[in-house]
Design a protein around this motif. Sequence first.
Motif, PDB file in Angstrom:
ATOM      1  N   LEU A   4      23.938 -36.643 -20.314  1.00 57.33           N
ATOM      2  CA  LEU A   4      24.295 -35.727 -19.357  1.00 57.33           C
ATOM      3  C   LEU A   4      23.682 -36.368 -17.898  1.00 57.33           C
ATOM      4  N   VAL A   5      24.981 -36.231 -16.954  1.00 58.95           N
ATOM      5  CA  VAL A   5      24.828 -36.741 -15.442  1.00 58.95           C
ATOM      6  C   VAL A   5      24.513 -35.578 -14.566  1.00 58.95           C
ATOM      7  N   ILE A   6      23.360 -35.578 -14.070  1.00 58.89           N
ATOM      8  CA  ILE A   6      22.887 -34.542 -13.036  1.00 58.89           C
ATOM      9  C   ILE A   6      23.167 -35.156 -11.719  1.00 58.89           C
ATOM     10  N   ILE A   7      24.217 -34.381 -10.730  1.00 55.79           N
ATOM     11  CA  ILE A   7      24.393 -34.628  -9.613  1.00 55.79           C
ATOM     12  C   ILE A   7      24.220 -33.472  -8.609  1.00 55.79           C
ATOM     13  N   PRO A   8      22.986 -33.457  -7.657  1.00 60.42           N
ATOM     14  CA  PRO A   8      22.918 -32.317  -6.736  1.00 60.42           C
ATOM     15  C   PRO A   8      23.717 -32.834  -5.721  1.00 60.42           C
ATOM     16  N   THR A   9      23.852 -31.374  -5.191  1.00 55.89           N
ATOM     17  CA  THR A   9      25.164 -31.276  -3.978  1.00 55.89           C
ATOM     18  C   THR A   9      24.419 -30.623  -2.893  1.00 55.89           C
ATOM     19  N   TYR A  10      24.866 -30.807  -1.632  1.00 61.05           N
ATOM     20  CA  TYR A  10      24.868 -29.812  -0.618  1.00 61.05           C
ATOM     21  C   TYR A  10      26.001 -30.487   0.440  1.00 61.05           C
ATOM     22  N   ASN A  11      26.948 -29.685   0.698  1.00 58.53           N
ATOM     23  CA  ASN A  11      27.855 -30.190   1.499  1.00 58.53           C
ATOM     24  C   ASN A  11      28.572 -31.510   0.962  1.00 58.53           C
ATOM     25  N   GLU A  12      29.202 -31.572  -0.081  1.00 57.18           N
ATOM     26  CA  GLU A  12      29.823 -32.692  -0.562  1.00 57.18           C
ATOM     27  C   GLU A  12      31.113 -32.219  -1.124  1.00 57.18           C
ATOM     28  N   LYS A  13      32.003 -31.607  -0.371  1.00 55.53           N
ATOM     29  CA  LYS A  13      33.300 -31.300  -0.434  1.00 55.53           C
ATOM     30  C   LYS A  13      34.141 -32.439  -0.711  1.00 55.53           C
ATOM     31  N   ASP A  14      34.123 -33.615   0.193  1.00 53.87           N
ATOM     32  CA  ASP A  14      34.672 -34.608   0.324  1.00 53.87           C
ATOM     33  C   ASP A  14      34.688 -35.546  -0.836  1.00 53.87           C
ATOM     34  N   ASN A  15      33.610 -35.424  -1.646  1.00 52.16           N
ATOM     35  CA  ASN A  15      33.345 -36.496  -2.592  1.00 52.16           C
ATOM     36  C   ASN A  15      33.539 -35.743  -3.923  1.00 52.16           C
ATOM     37  N   ILE A  16      33.058 -34.527  -4.056  1.00 54.20           N
ATOM     38  CA  ILE A  16      32.832 -34.089  -5.288  1.00 54.20           C
ATOM     39  C   ILE A  16      34.007 -34.220  -6.436  1.00 54.20           C
ATOM     40  N   ARG A  17      35.073 -33.820  -5.988  1.00 53.17           N
ATOM     41  CA  ARG A  17      36.288 -34.193  -6.932  1.00 53.17           C
ATOM     42  C   ARG A  17      36.349 -35.496  -7.397  1.00 53.17           C
TER      43      ARG A  17
END
Length: 245
Positions: A4-17
């Motif tokens: 499992l890869v855990i990726i925390p995000t906050y305002n990552e719309k440009d990168n998340i996909r």
Amino acid sequence: MEKLVIIPTYNEKDNIRKIIDAVFSLQQGFHVLIIDDGSPDGTANIVKSLQQQHPGELFLEERSGKQGLGTAYIHGFRWAIARNYDYIFEMDADFSHNPADLIRLYEACAVGGADMSVGSRYVKGGRTENWPWDRAVLSYGASIYVGIITWMPVRDATAGFVCYHRSVLEAIKFDAIQFVGYAFQIEMKFTAWKLGFKIKEVPITFKDRKEGYSKMSRGIVKEGILGVLKIQLQSLFRRYEKRHR
């Protein structure tokens, strides 16, 4: 063996996909857990739209507001342990960590015998790319400072690209982890080392983010400086039960 890869995000719309697609394109059986802290830019909605393409492989945990990187990872660790994942990874969403290196981190544990592997900028073969000089000096200086204060044999103690075998996370008392920012990564490695787990550093190239904005702040740096002193001081009065898998 579930990974499992855990990726925390906050305002990552440009990168998340792009980062999700990059992990799944490896075709190595990695699952992905996004932990989003109420991003107002719609990051979570993008993840939800991708879940239909990756049923049973892409997961989302939404939290209200920014609660700190450390609490996001601990939330993810608890989630992973409850679902019997064997290898749990930490990774940034901004491509400063190359998703392809997940394979080498996994192999360092699954084949190389490590309990915890660290994507390291400061071992032979590791480096940084496109960093401003002041941030490079701050980061490298921090690694030296941590080594002097803690005596921990990890060159890149602040690294956030990590693979844990589940036994490491099961041995760590999450409620005793004090820090949520810069010092969180140091405290997790220090605790794993004190518990007797084997840590191996894997050389990586760390690239400065191309999209979005850095989450680094003066408060986070201050936490790192003072936190290291606190971690070492408290360790002198704390008993660590040595454990190995």
